[in-house]
Design a protein around this motif. Sequence first.
Motif, PDB file in Angstrom:
ATOM      1  N   SER A 154       0.866  -1.178   0.000  1.00  0.00           N
ATOM      2  CA  SER A 154       0.000   0.000   0.000  1.00  0.00           C
ATOM      3  C   SER A 154       0.907   1.233   0.000  1.00  0.00           C
ATOM      4  O   SER A 154       1.926   1.258   0.692  1.00  0.00           O
ATOM      5  N   VAL A 155       0.538   2.260  -0.765  1.00  0.00           N
ATOM      6  CA  VAL A 155       1.475   3.356  -1.047  1.00  0.00           C
ATOM      7  C   VAL A 155       1.450   4.466   0.001  1.00  0.00           C
ATOM      8  O   VAL A 155       2.239   5.409  -0.076  1.00  0.00           O
ATOM      9  N   GLY A 156       0.557   4.352   1.007  1.00  0.00           N
ATOM     10  CA  GLY A 156       0.522   5.383   2.038  1.00  0.00           C
ATOM     11  C   GLY A 156      -0.076   6.675   1.521  1.00  0.00           C
ATOM     12  O   GLY A 156      -0.777   6.711   0.507  1.00  0.00           O
ATOM     13  N   ALA A 179      -5.297  -3.471  -0.799  1.00  0.00           N
ATOM     14  CA  ALA A 179      -4.208  -4.397  -0.460  1.00  0.00           C
ATOM     15  C   ALA A 179      -4.641  -5.390   0.610  1.00  0.00           C
ATOM     16  O   ALA A 179      -4.311  -6.579   0.546  1.00  0.00           O
ATOM     17  N   THR A 180      -5.392  -4.917   1.605  1.00  0.00           N
ATOM     18  CA  THR A 180      -5.875  -5.794   2.668  1.00  0.00           C
ATOM     19  C   THR A 180      -6.839  -6.839   2.117  1.00  0.00           C
ATOM     20  O   THR A 180      -6.802  -8.008   2.513  1.00  0.00           O
ATOM     21  N   ASP A 208       0.955 -12.576  -0.543  1.00  0.00           N
ATOM     22  CA  ASP A 208       1.410 -13.377   0.593  1.00  0.00           C
ATOM     23  C   ASP A 208       1.645 -12.540   1.847  1.00  0.00           C
ATOM     24  O   ASP A 208       1.386 -12.992   2.961  1.00  0.00           O
ATOM     25  N   VAL A 209       2.194 -11.351   1.664  1.00  0.00           N
ATOM     26  CA  VAL A 209       2.480 -10.461   2.798  1.00  0.00           C
ATOM     27  C   VAL A 209       2.072  -9.045   2.418  1.00  0.00           C
ATOM     28  O   VAL A 209       1.928  -8.719   1.231  1.00  0.00           O
ATOM     29  N   LEU A 210       1.914  -8.199   3.443  1.00  0.00           N
ATOM     30  CA  LEU A 210       1.543  -6.802   3.216  1.00  0.00           C
ATOM     31  C   LEU A 210       2.637  -5.896   3.760  1.00  0.00           C
ATOM     32  O   LEU A 210       3.067  -6.029   4.906  1.00  0.00           O
ATOM     33  N   LEU A 211       3.068  -4.960   2.914  1.00  0.00           N
ATOM     34  CA  LEU A 211       4.064  -3.963   3.286  1.00  0.00           C
ATOM     35  C   LEU A 211       3.397  -2.599   3.125  1.00  0.00           C
ATOM     36  O   LEU A 211       2.967  -2.239   2.027  1.00  0.00           O
ATOM     37  N   THR A 212       3.284  -1.849   4.221  1.00  0.00           N
ATOM     38  CA  THR A 212       2.534  -0.598   4.182  1.00  0.00           C
ATOM     39  C   THR A 212       3.470   0.607   4.250  1.00  0.00           C
ATOM     40  O   THR A 212       4.275   0.723   5.167  1.00  0.00           O
ATOM     41  N   ALA A 213       3.335   1.513   3.291  1.00  0.00           N
ATOM     42  CA  ALA A 213       4.034   2.800   3.356  1.00  0.00           C
ATOM     43  C   ALA A 213       3.278   3.699   4.339  1.00  0.00           C
ATOM     44  O   ALA A 213       2.104   3.465   4.636  1.00  0.00           O
ATOM     45  N   PRO A 214       3.922   4.742   4.846  1.00  0.00           N
ATOM     46  CA  PRO A 214       3.320   5.531   5.941  1.00  0.00           C
ATOM     47  C   PRO A 214       2.058   6.298   5.547  1.00  0.00           C
ATOM     48  O   PRO A 214       1.962   6.852   4.453  1.00  0.00           O
ATOM     49  N   ILE A 215       1.095   6.309   6.490  1.00  0.00           N
ATOM     50  CA  ILE A 215      -0.117   7.106   6.358  1.00  0.00           C
ATOM     51  C   ILE A 215      -0.059   8.271   7.345  1.00  0.00           C
ATOM     52  O   ILE A 215       0.734   8.262   8.283  1.00  0.00           O
ATOM     53  N   SER A 216      -0.904   9.270   7.110  1.00  0.00           N
ATOM     54  CA  SER A 216      -1.100  10.336   8.089  1.00  0.00           C
ATOM     55  C   SER A 216      -2.326   9.973   8.917  1.00  0.00           C
ATOM     56  O   SER A 216      -3.425   9.860   8.370  1.00  0.00           O
ATOM     57  N   LYS A 217      -2.131   9.773  10.208  1.00  0.00           N
ATOM     58  CA  LYS A 217      -3.261   9.389  11.069  1.00  0.00           C
ATOM     59  C   LYS A 217      -4.297  10.505  11.160  1.00  0.00           C
ATOM     60  O   LYS A 217      -5.437  10.279  11.556  1.00  0.00           O
TER      61      LYS A 217
END
Length: 344
Positions: free
Chosen positions: A12-14, A107-108, A117-126
């Motif tokens: 996911s690109v964040g 992505a989820t 197979d796996v998830l790699l998440t780029a940063p989000i702004s909360k």
Amino acid sequence: MDNTNKIIVGISVGDINGIGIEIILKTFEDKRMLEFCTPVLFASNRLISYHKKALGFNNNIHGINNIEKIVHGKINLLNAWKEEVKIEIGKITEIGGEFAYKSLSAATKALKSNHIDVLLTAPISKENIQSEEFKFPGHTEYLEENLDGKSLMILMTDELRIGLITGHIPISEVATTITPELIKSKVETMHNSLKSDFNIRKPKIAILGLNPHCGDNGIIGKEDDEIIRPTINEIKESGKLVFGPYAADGFFGSKTYKQFDGILAMYHDQGLAPFKTLSFGNGVNFTAGLSKVRTSPDHGTGFDIAGKNKANPTSFKEALFTSLQIFKNREENKKLTENVLKVK
């Protein structure tokens, strides 16, 4: 390696105005990365093209409109939306949060359906990702809601793994949130993760105290003596190698952390402040305890440097390799437990 056996990493690109896409593109500038895995970005052709042009990158991206059309040996880009998006690099915008969520959601969904197979998440702004669909303090809580298991946020390097008893909650609520049941649950999750995700046969876990000097025998708070210490003693009786409570300042100052496979901090900054002081830019955020593997870099959206080609991809690369290793460890452990000889 046979291409068809490569681990598929969903990314996911964040926040679309942050450094997420930059660190992704920098990571896969080295074509040798495609020998380790098959990446799938969840975004849109227009978004990635915009960032490539702004940063002067020339990554060869393979666009697909169906998750089942993944091609090994290429950087796949699943078009998760078709509409044009207003991109304002370096700015916190409502649109930035909206499409960060669309990328994460897509992505989820692919992770749950076993297309990745796996998830790699780029940063989000909360701050700007909050919406009717996303009402969570962060990735960890969102993924716990959508995947099986009880989550434990672990910040890690090769020699340091820090998990959190309480996560993204106000400091005013920490003491009342900590209960024997919560401590036992987090210890169980960390213990199981250290065994199945990191192949540590007899994990040694340290637990930090809540109050300064662990309460100094009740002078600076009673939680350490009345809740934490008795719970640790009870857990020890089950055979787990659990130690503490330790006063956090001396624990890190004396490098005692090097004696343990895992550490549980009582609250967010107690664990993350020393971790980032020791390891910032090289660490990985791993969500333990879930049915699927998810990792992310140990930094945020970097709005102040977005679009300036200054973002360091080291932590993102570490997160990628960590996800691959944990996935392999889980598969290996699954095979070992499936083939245990049954005693008649």
